[in-house]
Design an enzyme around this catalytic site. Sequence first.
Site, PDB file in Angstrom:
ATOM      1  N   SER A  20      -4.122  -9.836  -1.210  1.00  0.00           N
ATOM      2  CA  SER A  20      -3.597  -9.736   0.161  1.00  0.00           C
ATOM      3  C   SER A  20      -4.005 -10.953   0.997  1.00  0.00           C
ATOM      4  O   SER A  20      -3.206 -11.491   1.763  1.00  0.00           O
ATOM      5  CB  SER A  20      -4.157  -8.483   0.840  1.00  0.00           C
ATOM      6  OG  SER A  20      -3.685  -7.323   0.220  1.00  0.00           O
ATOM      7  N   SER A 164       1.042   1.367   6.547  1.00  0.00           N
ATOM      8  CA  SER A 164       1.358   0.282   5.619  1.00  0.00           C
ATOM      9  C   SER A 164       1.043  -1.052   6.263  1.00  0.00           C
ATOM     10  O   SER A 164       1.614  -1.411   7.299  1.00  0.00           O
ATOM     11  CB  SER A 164       2.846   0.337   5.244  1.00  0.00           C
ATOM     12  OG  SER A 164       3.262  -0.926   4.755  1.00  0.00           O
ATOM     13  N   ASP A 312      -4.342   1.306  -3.792  1.00  0.00           N
ATOM     14  CA  ASP A 312      -4.071   0.576  -5.043  1.00  0.00           C
ATOM     15  C   ASP A 312      -5.056   0.955  -6.153  1.00  0.00           C
ATOM     16  O   ASP A 312      -4.853   0.590  -7.314  1.00  0.00           O
ATOM     17  CB  ASP A 312      -4.136  -0.938  -4.797  1.00  0.00           C
ATOM     18  CG  ASP A 312      -2.992  -1.420  -3.902  1.00  0.00           C
ATOM     19  OD1 ASP A 312      -1.973  -0.711  -3.807  1.00  0.00           O
ATOM     20  OD2 ASP A 312      -3.128  -2.506  -3.305  1.00  0.00           O
ATOM     21  N   LYS A 339       5.373   2.330  -5.182  1.00  0.00           N
ATOM     22  CA  LYS A 339       4.632   1.104  -5.529  1.00  0.00           C
ATOM     23  C   LYS A 339       5.386   0.378  -6.660  1.00  0.00           C
ATOM     24  O   LYS A 339       6.548   0.672  -6.905  1.00  0.00           O
ATOM     25  CB  LYS A 339       3.197   1.462  -5.927  1.00  0.00           C
ATOM     26  CG  LYS A 339       2.377   1.983  -4.752  1.00  0.00           C
ATOM     27  CD  LYS A 339       2.169   0.907  -3.711  1.00  0.00           C
ATOM     28  CE  LYS A 339       1.449   1.433  -2.481  1.00  0.00           C
ATOM     29  NZ  LYS A 339       1.390   0.439  -1.412  1.00  0.00           N
TER      30      LYS A 339
END
Length: 428
Positions: A20, A164, A312, A339
Amino acid sequence: MKISKVDQLSGEIQIPGDKSISHRSVMFGALAEGKTTIRNFLEGADCLSTISCFKKMGVSIERDGEIVTVYGQGIDQLQEPVEVLDTGNSGTTTRLILGILAGRGFHSTVTGDESIAKRPMKRVTVPLREMGASIDGRNGGDFTPISVRGGQLKAIQYTSPVASAQVKSAILLAGLQASGTTSVTEPHKSRDHTERMLTMFGAEVETNGMAVSVQGGQKLKGTDVFVPGDISSAAFFLVAGAIVPNSRIVLKNVGLNPTRTGIIDALKKMNVELTIIENQSDSPEPFGDLIIETSSLKAAEISGDLIPRLIDEIPILALLATQAEGTTIIKDAAELKVKETNRIDTVVSELKKLGASIEPTEDGMIIHGKTTLKGGANVSSHGDHRIGMMLGIAGLICEEAINIENTDAIEVSYPNFFSHIDTLTGKA
Ligand code: S3P
């Protein structure tokens, strides 16, 4: 790829850079004025897709292994791409770039691989259209390929139905280009790397409970970014260390941003022997070393606010739960269905093949432990990096060797995953 049972795992590994943060450092560097130098950049396929998209918009980016230099010239200098922007397997690239393109006065087309084509984009196209962008795409504009004709945007106050970070970040990136103050309110707090990084690049961001806001028209200034190790990648070895007998593993420089450390809370709930040595520097993204040892595990309920903080890590947490005494319930995690694969289905189907006692539910899964995983089966990543790695760790405790198909998918976030297994088993 064949994986067989091992007697122990021991040693130290450097977890590769956070996915990220790597994406965002290239994006913000490309929008900023001046040079941005990124250290410990993740050389995974997803982050390379981000670099390639910005190069297609005329940004000069140099890469020397894990050091990336971005020569930003300001957001106004992005050029209309001659080619389609290919985001590969990366949901983060796809959604965040839409937020950037929404405010650019040119035409562009964004597309990715077959997994991206199935992932919902409505969650970003709806608010971006509300801000004034002209966006169209397959199936009413909600699936890739998506084309954007950006332009002058107006600020919105958006209440997101999902927690999100991709949605929040896309809107904030559009908000930077809008007139007025844009805010996003989430049902639960999602990862806050965008907020931290905007501050690092000299912008003002306000956080108030579940709401984050930015003022339009702010300029970003290039800076130096150190990317800590990805806790989502570390999670595979945290679980490996806990379930393989006689193990002790040291994971170096792992990111410890509190919006990402749900996995640590879950491991503690499940009785894992874990030591955290926090780095004392005042880095905008905290990090430290983690030491994990073989543990006697107990089941837990994983739900609510914890879910966005470990979304995740649920595939690998499911494997951990097969080795815990009692029934582990994972709920409030319907997001798993959208996902890289439907991770409720892929986790359940592949772990069942190995002998786990696991059932799917509408918003998660139920796992009964402790079970011996018999293995001796053919399993597949289904093209999903995290499913591939979860199976790679599962193979280390299966009675009989397993064969994992489609391990190439692991390139997306952890190119040296199998060589790290070799380091810890003493094969490297
Ligand atoms: C990410 C946000 C999360 C996460 C993904 C990376 C990001 O997705 O699952 O791997 O970098 O913003 P959502 O925003 O869809 O929850």
